[in-house]
Design an enzyme around this catalytic site. Structure first.
Site, PDB file in Angstrom:
ATOM      1  N   CYS A   2      12.785 -60.660  21.260  1.00 11.54           N
ATOM      2  CA  CYS A   2      12.541 -60.420  19.964  1.00 11.54           C
ATOM      3  C   CYS A   2      13.638 -60.897  19.012  1.00 11.54           C
ATOM      4  CB  CYS A   2      12.519 -58.936  19.534  1.00 11.54           C
ATOM      5  SG  CYS A   2      11.745 -58.665  17.805  1.00 11.54           S
ATOM      6  N   GLU A 106       6.775 -64.262  18.295  1.00 12.40           N
ATOM      7  CA  GLU A 106       7.171 -64.836  19.588  1.00 12.40           C
ATOM      8  C   GLU A 106       6.712 -66.269  19.837  1.00 12.40           C
ATOM      9  OE1 GLU A 106       9.280 -65.165  21.850  1.00 12.40           O
ATOM     10  OE2 GLU A 106       9.252 -63.124  21.896  1.00 12.40           O
TER      11      GLU A 106
END
Length: 231
Positions: A2, A106
């Protein structure tokens, strides 16, 4: 992993309602980046009967480190090793936190290209990343920092990336913050993470830390010639 996420006032309000934590007023953030100070929820005492929300630096620095070379160098902590790895072990036992968010980004590798995707829980509801924090006092101005715990991606989003952040169900928020929660219970909590995500590709504008605003989360189509609005 992340490396970018979003957070707004509505996200923080949810923590105020469920934990009794007084939330600061913040403007919506559509490109939260490492190296920035961001809202983090921590227990205000030995037990998580009450919580506080304060800005912490995203880039974990353990208290025993003599000299942090780069404050944002460690933004994630792998769930598979946090109980044993000296860098995170103490915080895993005593200094756990919740990182408010309502979505994260992402990047999917396709050949040489990296396509950004925006991921949210169903309905865009606010959620909490499992986090670890520590306070470094080896400088004239001590600072607290945090990392987001990551795990293997679930099947629906594995095509984007093989890792994902650990999102904790609301029923475990208090126990996660409580330093008296047993390590075996903490490990069990990490197994009961949220996994029902929705995703869509977004503009490569999110690649730059300088860019902000709601356009970053809008769906975008891509072609060999580039990208364009999904309208």
């Amino acid at each position: 992993m992340c490396g970018r996420y979003t957070v707004g006032q509505a996200s923080l309000k949810k923590f105020e309602e469920l934990l009794g934590a007084q939330m600061p007023e913040v403007s919506p953030r559509y490109n939260v980046c490492p190296g920035q100070d961001n809202p983090v929820v921590r227990s205000s005492g030995p037990k998580a009967t009450a919580a506080t929300c304060e800005p912490l630096l995203w880039g974990f620095v353990p208290n025993w480190l003599e000299e942090p070379a780069a404050k944002a160098s460690t933004i994630n902590a792998r769930v598979e090793t946090i109980a044993q790895k000296p860098y995170f072990r103490e915080s895993y036992r005593k200094r756990r936190c919740l990182v408010p968010a309502d979505g994260y980004y992402e990047w999917q590798e396709v050949g040489r290209a990296k396509i950004p995707h925006y991921l949210q829980l169903e309905g865009g509801q606010a959620f909490a990343f499992a986090g670890l924090w520590d306070k470094w006092e080896g400088a004239a101005e001590p600072f607290s920092s945090y990392a987001i715990v990551t795990t293997e991606a679930t099947d629906p989003i594995r095509f984007i990336h093989h890792r994902m952040p650990v999102i904790l169900p609301q029923c475990h928020w208090v126990a996660w913050l409580d330093e008296n929660t047993s390590i075996s219970e903490v490990a069990a909590i990490l197994e009961e993470r949220e996994s029902d995500f929705q995703s869509h590709p977004v503009s490569s504008l999110v690649n730059s830390m300088k860019n902000e605003g709601p356009d970053l989360v809008m769906p975008a189509k891509r072609s060999l010639q580039g990208e364009f609005d999904f309208t």
